[in-house]
Design a protein around this motif. Sequence first.
Motif, short mmCIF file in Angstrom:
data_model
loop_
_atom_site.label_atom_id
_atom_site.label_comp_id
_atom_site.label_asym_id
_atom_site.label_seq_id
_atom_site.Cartn_x
_atom_site.Cartn_y
_atom_site.Cartn_z
N GLY A 1 -4.02 -9.03 -1.84
CA GLY A 1 -2.99 -9.44 -0.74
C GLY A 1 -2.40 -8.33 -0.17
N GLN A 2 -3.00 -7.10 -0.02
CA GLN A 2 -2.59 -6.19 0.61
C GLN A 2 -3.84 -5.68 1.80
OE1 GLN A 2 -1.14 -2.92 -1.31
NE2 GLN A 2 -0.08 -4.17 -2.77
N GLY A 3 -3.42 -4.82 2.87
CA GLY A 3 -4.34 -4.25 3.48
C GLY A 3 -5.05 -3.36 2.93
N PRO A 4 -6.48 -2.62 3.35
CA PRO A 4 -6.96 -1.51 2.92
C PRO A 4 -6.21 -0.43 3.03
CG PRO A 4 -8.49 -2.87 4.40
CD PRO A 4 -7.06 -3.55 4.58
N TYR B 1 -11.71 3.11 1.47
CA TYR B 1 -10.48 2.60 1.19
C TYR B 1 -10.25 1.89 -0.11
CZ TYR B 1 -10.57 3.56 6.27
OH TYR B 1 -10.52 3.97 7.46
N GLN C 1 -8.30 -1.58 -1.43
CA GLN C 1 -7.71 -2.73 -0.97
C GLN C 1 -7.13 -3.64 -2.26
OE1 GLN C 1 -9.81 -5.57 1.42
NE2 GLN C 1 -7.93 -6.42 2.44
#
Lengths: 112, 108
Positions: free
Chosen positions: A40-43, A35, A37
């Motif tokens: 400031g964001q999700g994976p 993943y 990431q």
Amino acid sequence: DAGVTQSPTHLIKTRGQQVTLRCSPKSGHDTVSWYQQALGQGPQFIFQYYEEEERQRGNFPDRFSGHQFPNYSSELNVNALLLGDSALYLCASSLDSYNEQFFGPGTRLTVL
Amino acid sequence: AQRVTQPEKLLSVFKGAPVELKCNYSYSGSPELFWYVQYSRQRLQLLLRHISRESIKGFTADLNKGETSFHLKKPFAQEEDSAMYYCALTAAGNKLTFGGGTRVLVKP
């Protein structure tokens, strides 16, 4: 069992270079997922490996490639690095497709 | 396409107060929903999954298929609940689609 391990912890590269990140799965796990990431964001799912083959792939360009070895460890390769590739790269392992994924601590990649 | 939305970037509550983290999803089939948590300086870890119907660390989450929501709740927040929380779903294999995350800050 140390759980999922990743190396290196941090990495600094320049635009256009290539990078290889490594992941060792939790003992007994045969499936590895990667993943990305961003801050400031999700994976975001990159791809998943099982039995040394890429089984699923997310919406990432061909510059992102991977490999799984017979011992189930895995590598993520990124070619022609862009500034936007700067992110935390997470590896997760599981026992086949439908069990809980366990995450590693991540590799922080900075592209200058 | 699969999508997970967490509308709140930050939730700040006092110790002992209830906390609810919102999660909405879009997927045409029957997904499996999860909540992951990341405490300071620790790795991402599974908090709970909807099929297990468990209460973990006092947290519960109910899947509402009509509203396509999977909100996380705890009646009495503790300081140790301060962390980053991610809602996620899986539908095909176990590719996880994550929301953007909600930071929870529990004040003493």
